[in-house]
Design a protein around this motif. Sequence first.
Motif, PDB file in Angstrom:
ATOM      1  N   GLU A  45       0.793  -1.228   0.000  1.00  0.00           N
ATOM      2  CA  GLU A  45       0.000   0.000   0.000  1.00  0.00           C
ATOM      3  C   GLU A  45       0.828   1.282   0.000  1.00  0.00           C
ATOM      4  N   ASN A  46       2.112   1.204   0.296  1.00  0.00           N
ATOM      5  CA  ASN A  46       2.954   2.405   0.285  1.00  0.00           C
ATOM      6  C   ASN A  46       3.656   2.623  -1.051  1.00  0.00           C
ATOM      7  N   ILE A  47       3.393   1.750  -2.027  1.00  0.00           N
ATOM      8  CA  ILE A  47       3.980   1.886  -3.356  1.00  0.00           C
ATOM      9  C   ILE A  47       2.984   2.614  -4.251  1.00  0.00           C
ATOM     10  N   GLU A  48       3.488   3.537  -5.071  1.00  0.00           N
ATOM     11  CA  GLU A  48       2.602   4.347  -5.916  1.00  0.00           C
ATOM     12  C   GLU A  48       1.723   3.465  -6.804  1.00  0.00           C
ATOM     13  N   GLY A  49       0.428   3.763  -6.799  1.00  0.00           N
ATOM     14  CA  GLY A  49      -0.536   3.020  -7.600  1.00  0.00           C
ATOM     15  C   GLY A  49      -1.221   1.912  -6.838  1.00  0.00           C
ATOM     16  N   PHE A  50      -0.602   1.444  -5.740  1.00  0.00           N
ATOM     17  CA  PHE A  50      -1.185   0.363  -4.949  1.00  0.00           C
ATOM     18  C   PHE A  50      -1.952   0.930  -3.761  1.00  0.00           C
ATOM     19  N   SER A  51      -3.046   0.283  -3.421  1.00  0.00           N
ATOM     20  CA  SER A  51      -3.830   0.683  -2.260  1.00  0.00           C
ATOM     21  C   SER A  51      -4.487  -0.549  -1.661  1.00  0.00           C
ATOM     22  N   ARG A  52      -5.065  -0.376  -0.496  1.00  0.00           N
ATOM     23  CA  ARG A  52      -5.691  -1.488   0.213  1.00  0.00           C
ATOM     24  C   ARG A  52      -7.170  -1.173   0.414  1.00  0.00           C
ATOM     25  N   LEU A  66      -4.414   2.928 -11.872  1.00  0.00           N
ATOM     26  CA  LEU A  66      -3.909   4.052 -12.653  1.00  0.00           C
ATOM     27  C   LEU A  66      -5.126   4.777 -13.213  1.00  0.00           C
ATOM     28  N   PRO A  67      -5.441   5.981 -12.725  1.00  0.00           N
ATOM     29  CA  PRO A  67      -6.659   6.678 -13.165  1.00  0.00           C
ATOM     30  C   PRO A  67      -6.649   6.974 -14.662  1.00  0.00           C
ATOM     31  N   ALA A  68      -7.829   6.946 -15.254  1.00  0.00           N
ATOM     32  CA  ALA A  68      -7.977   7.251 -16.678  1.00  0.00           C
ATOM     33  C   ALA A  68      -7.977   8.756 -16.905  1.00  0.00           C
ATOM     34  N   GLY A  90       2.950  -4.238 -15.691  1.00  0.00           N
ATOM     35  CA  GLY A  90       3.309  -4.033 -17.092  1.00  0.00           C
ATOM     36  C   GLY A  90       2.100  -3.836 -17.984  1.00  0.00           C
ATOM     37  N   LEU A  91       1.066  -4.659 -17.789  1.00  0.00           N
ATOM     38  CA  LEU A  91      -0.162  -4.501 -18.567  1.00  0.00           C
ATOM     39  C   LEU A  91      -0.797  -3.149 -18.265  1.00  0.00           C
ATOM     40  N   GLY A  92      -0.768  -2.762 -17.003  1.00  0.00           N
ATOM     41  CA  GLY A  92      -1.358  -1.482 -16.610  1.00  0.00           C
ATOM     42  C   GLY A  92      -0.651  -0.296 -17.238  1.00  0.00           C
ATOM     43  N   THR A  93       0.677  -0.310 -17.260  1.00  0.00           N
ATOM     44  CA  THR A  93       1.403   0.823 -17.837  1.00  0.00           C
ATOM     45  C   THR A  93       1.193   0.904 -19.341  1.00  0.00           C
ATOM     46  N   LEU A  94       1.028  -0.252 -20.011  1.00  0.00           N
ATOM     47  CA  LEU A  94       0.723  -0.210 -21.440  1.00  0.00           C
ATOM     48  C   LEU A  94      -0.653   0.400 -21.672  1.00  0.00           C
ATOM     49  N   LEU A 100      -5.779   4.850 -21.415  1.00  0.00           N
ATOM     50  CA  LEU A 100      -6.800   4.170 -20.624  1.00  0.00           C
ATOM     51  C   LEU A 100      -6.454   4.214 -19.138  1.00  0.00           C
ATOM     52  N   GLY A 101      -7.477   4.097 -18.304  1.00  0.00           N
ATOM     53  CA  GLY A 101      -7.245   3.819 -16.900  1.00  0.00           C
ATOM     54  C   GLY A 101      -7.075   2.319 -16.703  1.00  0.00           C
TER      55      GLY A 101
END
Length: 269
Positions: A45-52, A66-68, A90-94, A100-101
Amino acid sequence: MPRLRRMLFLVLATFGTLYLVLCVAAFALQRSLLYPAPRRTPPLENIEGFSRLPLGEGLYVDLFYLPAPPGAPTVVHFHGNGEELLGQVGLGTLMEARGLGFLAVEYPGYGASPGSPTEQDIYAAAEAALTWLRAKGVTAQQTVLSGRSLGTGVAVEMARRGHGARVMLVSPYTSISDIAAMAFPFLPTRLLMRDRYDTASKATSVKLPVLIIHGEEDTLIPVDMGRRLGKLFPQAVVETVAGAGHNDVLEDPGKVFKNRMASFALGQP
């Protein structure tokens, strides 16, 4: 003759007992086979993009988000049974690079998320994540549901519940019961299965556009299952990948099919 009958009876009784033991073992151990559940600590949860996301009763599920851009769709992705949340970056950053979000949802008992994976608990985590996304202003019409392998059953169930506008399925199965029957034809697997993920029975009720991508050399989930589902969904396109198996269907160096997914999510040809 009486002695021969007694011997035959003992052989049959022994065989029956061993078969019963095998059935009991299959019933008891099936979830450990279906959910290998890679673990990871510490929490993310402390890494950017990750939450709980709390689920109640002390449980939670990890998310990667990753917000759209304004007005763009968000891909909500459910991973395979041997994967974890961190592997979806990796899929998310692509998808983000394509405008896209992206939201990837962990499963109970996977990664750093507590609990034990079951079909109903994974559905509950998925629906909680989609409710969380709605609270951020992303509507169902802006949501593209995506799944790979095990996750295709989750994506289809969420589509059946009205949570998306499009669906992308990578290496989908007709049902886990069908997969088990192929792997263990000598067992009454359809009676023993606890988690079924019966995609085939739900397909006709999912009226959304569906993209199916399947490796032609997939030995775990045969490509014929993807083709069969393509005939069951009212609006499906099936694209098979020559030379690809189960674990490398999206891993081509040119990222052709990951980009195909992004184009489909954007509503492009």
